[in-house]
Design a protein around this motif. Structure first.
Motif, PDB file in Angstrom:
ATOM      1  N   LEU A  95       5.655  30.190  30.506  1.00 29.45           N
ATOM      2  CA  LEU A  95       5.773  29.032  29.631  1.00 29.45           C
ATOM      3  C   LEU A  95       5.354  27.773  30.377  1.00 29.45           C
ATOM      4  CD1 LEU A  95       9.149  29.548  27.748  1.00 29.45           C
ATOM      5  CD2 LEU A  95       6.855  29.961  26.923  1.00 29.45           C
ATOM      6  N   THR A  96       4.847  26.831  29.635  1.00 28.35           N
ATOM      7  CA  THR A  96       4.549  25.517  30.175  1.00 28.35           C
ATOM      8  C   THR A  96       5.854  24.722  30.237  1.00 28.35           C
ATOM      9  OG1 THR A  96       4.143  24.621  27.971  1.00 28.35           O
ATOM     10  CG2 THR A  96       2.252  25.578  29.126  1.00 28.35           C
ATOM     11  N   PRO A  97       5.862  23.579  30.920  1.00 31.61           N
ATOM     12  CA  PRO A  97       7.078  22.757  30.911  1.00 31.61           C
ATOM     13  C   PRO A  97       7.510  22.381  29.490  1.00 31.61           C
ATOM     14  CG  PRO A  97       5.639  22.036  32.667  1.00 31.61           C
ATOM     15  CD  PRO A  97       4.873  23.072  31.877  1.00 31.61           C
ATOM     16  N   GLY A  98       6.554  22.090  28.624  1.00 34.33           N
ATOM     17  CA  GLY A  98       6.898  21.795  27.231  1.00 34.33           C
ATOM     18  C   GLY A  98       7.461  23.012  26.513  1.00 34.33           C
ATOM     19  N   GLY A  99       6.981  24.198  26.860  1.00 33.27           N
ATOM     20  CA  GLY A  99       7.516  25.422  26.281  1.00 33.27           C
ATOM     21  C   GLY A  99       8.982  25.619  26.631  1.00 33.27           C
ATOM     22  N   TYR A 100       9.329  25.282  27.869  1.00 31.89           N
ATOM     23  CA  TYR A 100      10.730  25.373  28.266  1.00 31.89           C
ATOM     24  C   TYR A 100      11.596  24.354  27.537  1.00 31.89           C
ATOM     25  CZ  TYR A 100      10.009  28.906  31.801  1.00 31.89           C
ATOM     26  OH  TYR A 100       9.731  30.091  32.433  1.00 31.89           O
ATOM     27  N   VAL A 147       2.586  37.277  23.397  1.00 29.43           N
ATOM     28  CA  VAL A 147       1.451  36.410  23.070  1.00 29.43           C
ATOM     29  C   VAL A 147       1.784  35.454  21.931  1.00 29.43           C
ATOM     30  CG1 VAL A 147      -0.942  36.371  22.277  1.00 29.43           C
ATOM     31  CG2 VAL A 147      -0.229  38.004  24.028  1.00 29.43           C
ATOM     32  N   PRO A 148       2.232  35.939  20.757  1.00 25.95           N
ATOM     33  CA  PRO A 148       2.521  34.961  19.702  1.00 25.95           C
ATOM     34  C   PRO A 148       3.734  34.082  19.995  1.00 25.95           C
ATOM     35  CG  PRO A 148       2.973  37.183  18.909  1.00 25.95           C
ATOM     36  CD  PRO A 148       2.345  37.309  20.260  1.00 25.95           C
ATOM     37  N   LEU A 149       4.791  34.650  20.593  1.00 26.29           N
ATOM     38  CA  LEU A 149       5.962  33.837  20.921  1.00 26.29           C
ATOM     39  C   LEU A 149       5.626  32.794  21.980  1.00 26.29           C
ATOM     40  CD1 LEU A 149       8.975  36.324  21.024  1.00 26.29           C
ATOM     41  CD2 LEU A 149       8.666  34.411  19.476  1.00 26.29           C
ATOM     42  N   GLY A 150       5.017  33.231  23.044  1.00 23.77           N
ATOM     43  CA  GLY A 150       4.673  32.311  24.124  1.00 23.77           C
ATOM     44  C   GLY A 150       3.683  31.252  23.685  1.00 23.77           C
ATOM     45  N   SER A 151       2.667  31.656  22.961  1.00 19.04           N
ATOM     46  CA  SER A 151       1.661  30.695  22.500  1.00 19.04           C
ATOM     47  C   SER A 151       2.266  29.680  21.544  1.00 19.04           C
ATOM     48  CB  SER A 151       0.509  31.428  21.819  1.00 19.04           C
ATOM     49  OG  SER A 151      -0.120  32.298  22.726  1.00 19.04           O
ATOM     50  N   SER A 152       3.105  30.145  20.627  1.00 21.39           N
ATOM     51  CA  SER A 152       3.737  29.236  19.661  1.00 21.39           C
ATOM     52  C   SER A 152       4.654  28.241  20.354  1.00 21.39           C
ATOM     53  CB  SER A 152       4.534  30.026  18.625  1.00 21.39           C
ATOM     54  OG  SER A 152       3.696  30.900  17.929  1.00 21.39           O
ATOM     55  N   VAL A 153       5.459  28.738  21.277  1.00 26.56           N
ATOM     56  CA  VAL A 153       6.398  27.864  21.978  1.00 26.56           C
ATOM     57  C   VAL A 153       5.641  26.880  22.872  1.00 26.56           C
ATOM     58  CG1 VAL A 153       8.213  27.854  23.743  1.00 26.56           C
ATOM     59  CG2 VAL A 153       8.359  29.399  21.803  1.00 26.56           C
ATOM     60  N   ASN A 154       4.606  27.357  23.539  1.00 24.78           N
ATOM     61  CA  ASN A 154       3.814  26.450  24.369  1.00 24.78           C
ATOM     62  C   ASN A 154       3.096  25.404  23.527  1.00 24.78           C
ATOM     63  OD1 ASN A 154       4.538  27.500  26.860  1.00 24.78           O
ATOM     64  ND2 ASN A 154       2.848  28.962  26.886  1.00 24.78           N
ATOM     65  N   LEU A 155       2.620  25.782  22.341  1.00 21.86           N
ATOM     66  CA  LEU A 155       1.974  24.829  21.442  1.00 21.86           C
ATOM     67  C   LEU A 155       2.969  23.780  20.946  1.00 21.86           C
ATOM     68  CD1 LEU A 155      -0.655  24.086  19.954  1.00 21.86           C
ATOM     69  CD2 LEU A 155       0.114  25.547  18.093  1.00 21.86           C
TER      70      LEU A 155
END
Length: 165
Positions: A95-100, A147-155
């Protein structure tokens, strides 16, 4: 920590039990599935993002995974005479910092629902999060869900940090 086949089987069993409850007791009302499904997705995200980290969420996912492994192993080996091999995926979610930040906000929302939403059964929230953690690290589920969870949360995290940073 690794997940064994018993832990995954327990997570899937919880999903099946809640689907049967939804079908027969809740008369197939889609709104009745929402708390379970959202908390299940949260549990998957929590396990993919925080397991192994030195944090409160990391400890909670570790404890949940341990309980799922022990109960599932007991059910498969001692209950039906099977085996419970390790089925863990090799890599966790990045995750990116924003994802966290988004994981933190989802955690706050889950606790708020648990505490102050009288029409949302706490059992659905707990069972959904537990089953999400239990299935999240299996090789197939982790690959498909990451992929979809991580990408969505990072977005969402990128949007959040762009709006507030």
């Amino acid at each position: 920590m690794a997940i064994n086949l018993g832990g995954v089987a327990l997570g899937v069993a919880i999903v099946l039990v809640f689907l049967l409850r939804w079908w027969f007791k809740e008369k197939r009302q889609w709104a009745a599935l929402v708390p379970f499904v959202l908390s299940h997705l949260y549990g998957m995200l929590a396990a993919l993002a925080a397991l192994g980290s030195f944090s409160a969420l990391g400890f909670a996912t570790w404890a949940t995974l341990w309980a799922a492994n022990v109960a599932g192993y007991t059910g498969l080996v001692w209950g039906v005479g099977g085996t419970a091999p390790n089925v863990t995926r090799a890599h966790q979610l990045a995750l990116t910092p924003g994802g966290y930040v988004i994981v933190f906000l989802f955690t706050a929302v889950l606790f708020a629902l648990w505490k102050w939403a009288p029409r949302v059964p706490n059992g659905k929230l707990a069972a959904g999060a537990f089953s999400g953690v239990a299935v999240a690290l299996s090789g197939t589920v982790a690959g498909v869900a990451a992929v979809p969870l991580g990408s969505s949360v990072n977005l969402l995290g990128a949007w959040f940090t762009g709006a507030f940073a």
